[in-house]
Design a protein around this motif. Sequence first.
Motif, PDB file in Angstrom:
ATOM      1  N   LEU A  86      -3.142 -11.613  35.961  1.00 22.47           N
ATOM      2  CA  LEU A  86      -2.363 -10.375  35.929  1.00 22.47           C
ATOM      3  C   LEU A  86      -1.427 -10.347  34.723  1.00 22.47           C
ATOM      4  O   LEU A  86      -1.197  -9.291  34.125  1.00 22.47           O
ATOM      5  CB  LEU A  86      -1.557 -10.237  37.222  1.00 22.47           C
ATOM      6  N   HIS A 112      -8.919  -6.555  41.568  1.00 24.30           N
ATOM      7  CA  HIS A 112      -9.693  -7.743  41.908  1.00 24.30           C
ATOM      8  C   HIS A 112     -11.034  -7.359  42.551  1.00 24.30           C
ATOM      9  O   HIS A 112     -11.048  -6.552  43.470  1.00 24.30           O
ATOM     10  CB  HIS A 112      -8.871  -8.573  42.891  1.00 24.30           C
ATOM     11  N   SER A 120      -3.876  -5.457  38.757  1.00 28.64           N
ATOM     12  CA  SER A 120      -5.233  -5.979  38.686  1.00 28.64           C
ATOM     13  C   SER A 120      -6.111  -5.079  39.543  1.00 28.64           C
ATOM     14  O   SER A 120      -5.623  -4.172  40.217  1.00 28.64           O
ATOM     15  CB  SER A 120      -5.286  -7.421  39.203  1.00 28.64           C
ATOM     16  N   LEU A 132     -10.688  -6.895  37.585  1.00 28.53           N
ATOM     17  CA  LEU A 132      -9.613  -7.519  36.812  1.00 28.53           C
ATOM     18  C   LEU A 132      -9.063  -8.644  37.669  1.00 28.53           C
ATOM     19  O   LEU A 132      -8.406  -8.413  38.685  1.00 28.53           O
ATOM     20  CB  LEU A 132      -8.515  -6.505  36.492  1.00 28.53           C
ATOM     21  N   ASP A 133      -9.334  -9.856  37.246  1.00 18.67           N
ATOM     22  CA  ASP A 133      -9.001 -11.053  38.013  1.00 18.67           C
ATOM     23  C   ASP A 133      -7.486 -11.150  38.224  1.00 18.67           C
ATOM     24  O   ASP A 133      -6.719 -11.205  37.274  1.00 18.67           O
ATOM     25  CB  ASP A 133      -9.529 -12.273  37.248  1.00 18.67           C
ATOM     26  N   SER A 134      -7.069 -11.207  39.492  1.00 22.89           N
ATOM     27  CA  SER A 134      -5.648 -11.279  39.808  1.00 22.89           C
ATOM     28  C   SER A 134      -4.985 -12.528  39.248  1.00 22.89           C
ATOM     29  O   SER A 134      -3.769 -12.547  39.036  1.00 22.89           O
ATOM     30  CB  SER A 134      -5.448 -11.237  41.331  1.00 22.89           C
ATOM     31  N   GLU A 179      -2.526  -8.586  31.599  1.00 28.31           N
ATOM     32  CA  GLU A 179      -2.331  -7.135  31.516  1.00 28.31           C
ATOM     33  C   GLU A 179      -0.987  -6.823  30.860  1.00 28.31           C
ATOM     34  O   GLU A 179      -0.879  -5.917  30.027  1.00 28.31           O
ATOM     35  CB  GLU A 179      -2.409  -6.510  32.913  1.00 28.31           C
TER      36      GLU A 179
END
Length: 685
Positions: free
Chosen positions: A175, A167, A165, A170-172, A178
């Motif tokens: 994950l 953060h 991510s 890309l919001d953890s 992804e």
Amino acid sequence: MVNYLCPSLSGENPSRVYSDTRMDTIWAFREAYNKAAQIKKQQDDFCARAEAGDFEGLGDFPHDLKWEALVDVLRGRVKVNIHCYEAVDLDALVRLSNEFKFPIAAFHHAMETYLVPDLLKKAYGNTPAVALFATNARYKREAYRASEFAPKILAEHGIRVTMKSDHPVLDSRHLLYEAQQAHFYGLPDNLAIAAVTSNSAEVMGMGHRIGYLKVGWDADVVIWDSHPLALGATPVQVFIDGIQQLYDPYVISKPEAFQETPKVPNFDKEAHEAVKYQGLPPLTPKTSSAETVIFTNVKSVFTRSGAGVRKLFSFEEKGALGDVVRSGKITCSGQCVKDHFVENADVLVVDLEGGSIFPALVSFGAPLGLEAINQEPSTNDGNVFDPLMSPVPSILGGDSAVVRAVDGLQYNTRDALLAYRGGVTTAITAPSHRKFFSGLSTMFSTGASHKLEEGAIIQEVTGLHFSVRHFGSPSVSTQIAVLRRLLLNPPEGDLGEQLKLVLQRVMPLVVEAHSADVIATLILLKKEIEYQKGFSIKLTVTGASEAHLLAKELGEAEVGVILNPPRLFPHVWEDVRILAGPPLTEHNAITKLVAENVTVGIGNLEIWSARSTRFDVAWASLEADGKLSKEQAIALASKNLEDLLGAKIDDEETDLVATTSGDLFELNAKVVAVVSPKRASVDLF
């Protein structure tokens, strides 16, 4: 062994922050490692003399706190993780590792690693792992050659892949998404799961206690409601150190098929081309030359209607054959298809293998068409003048000037073409701005080559855009005061003319707002304007992180909402009261608003994420747990968005998208064609 993370930066980041060139950066690395090597030798000599009993004149143990971490790197006691993008920097750091004989645990971001796998294998000691994103790319020049096929290609070369991510970009929390996307684009299922579990643990040097389900390992365990690689997989329970974390979780009922490893399309050809073209394979669609295109083995067809989206047919139920398209329009569906298989006719047959045809999706929020590379000013339209921040030049018309996004459109950008190939054939884009004022949005085709092409501009002007947020200066109350004044007493000039169109309900007033308090004020302002003027206006709130708190009031006031991003995240304080959704709450923002008859759309916060709109639609449908039909979910990113943003498009003129092996809600479906009535064409991928 003691394990630390020792982040290093190479490439654009130090250049931007420290004004260093690449030569400066690698020289600084060499200078630092050389100093550490000298201290290490002094320490080794000290220890050798001490062990030999030679204490005369030995002095103190050589030590320098500044270089302690690097000395331990050379001793193999600290793991080195390097933030690095391009092949030229990867080469420099591989050479550095061999010069000073230290291993590299992983390259992070590492966009071009898939182009030089053999180079990575030349690193000292072991081949570094690669920690990268699934589709996040092209936000700066170093990321321009990124490929969604990088995890697949690296794995095929035996290189350990971890998905990361960034953060909060890309919001953890998501994950796993992804890993799901990496699997969709070709990373094998076992390696996709390992990319967010065991591989990450091994890279950190923690594989002896986390990353696996084994006796004696740390008891951190997640139970999912579906296969972890199934889109929208949601935790049913989480255990940390064996302790239950969720109490009374709301569990979604998922289809049986979601309990199995999801089937995905074959992207071998696309992955090969990504390498062949050095990360920049051709993306321009190829238009069919056939007079008639027949889609066979069609599972379902969804079309646009005045009320939204409806299922036209489900051919599995009716046993029909498919669809016939002429001049970009469906001319027949079902058994009538057989009549078009005429010998010597100019016919192209496309077997969808149980696929689907559905209305094309729309992107809003991301600056599609206004930028090619976010951090490269020469590739962007730039930001508009904001009369609340500084005087607007008189040559532009002063404070009454209104900028039109259509004038700054750029075509043939990679993000737009990737969106097109993902079934997002149109975008509505407002002028880029920093704070309060934006301007007039436009609607355009993401697959067009240039502005003069037929159908490239779908609607020159859609809505008038502002933003009311906690910028610090000017205050929220100042921003509201300006909006009130503009609406009650439209000024002379272009801005006044556009505001009159808003007051005549010809175009919507589109306001970005996140805080429930600001949204409540906008509802009151709408009522005030309508009372004063004696007629209603069309107001759409975008962003809308806390809109669910006012779902009933928004429905009663007939205010539309565009959630952007669709899976809300508290970036700043005004976003903090989000509705988490399952497993923490039964409702999410979408279902809460829809239940109160609010027209809802979903947007894209980042330009690179526009291509994944179909996944956002599918996720919204799944998370709604039956509260949202497939038709309603498709409308979130098509019909609803157009209505909320002032796009007046004839349903019969909207694009259709064809997928193979499933519909857009299924990971095994692959977009293979765009049917365009307006351009009288069928584009094939």
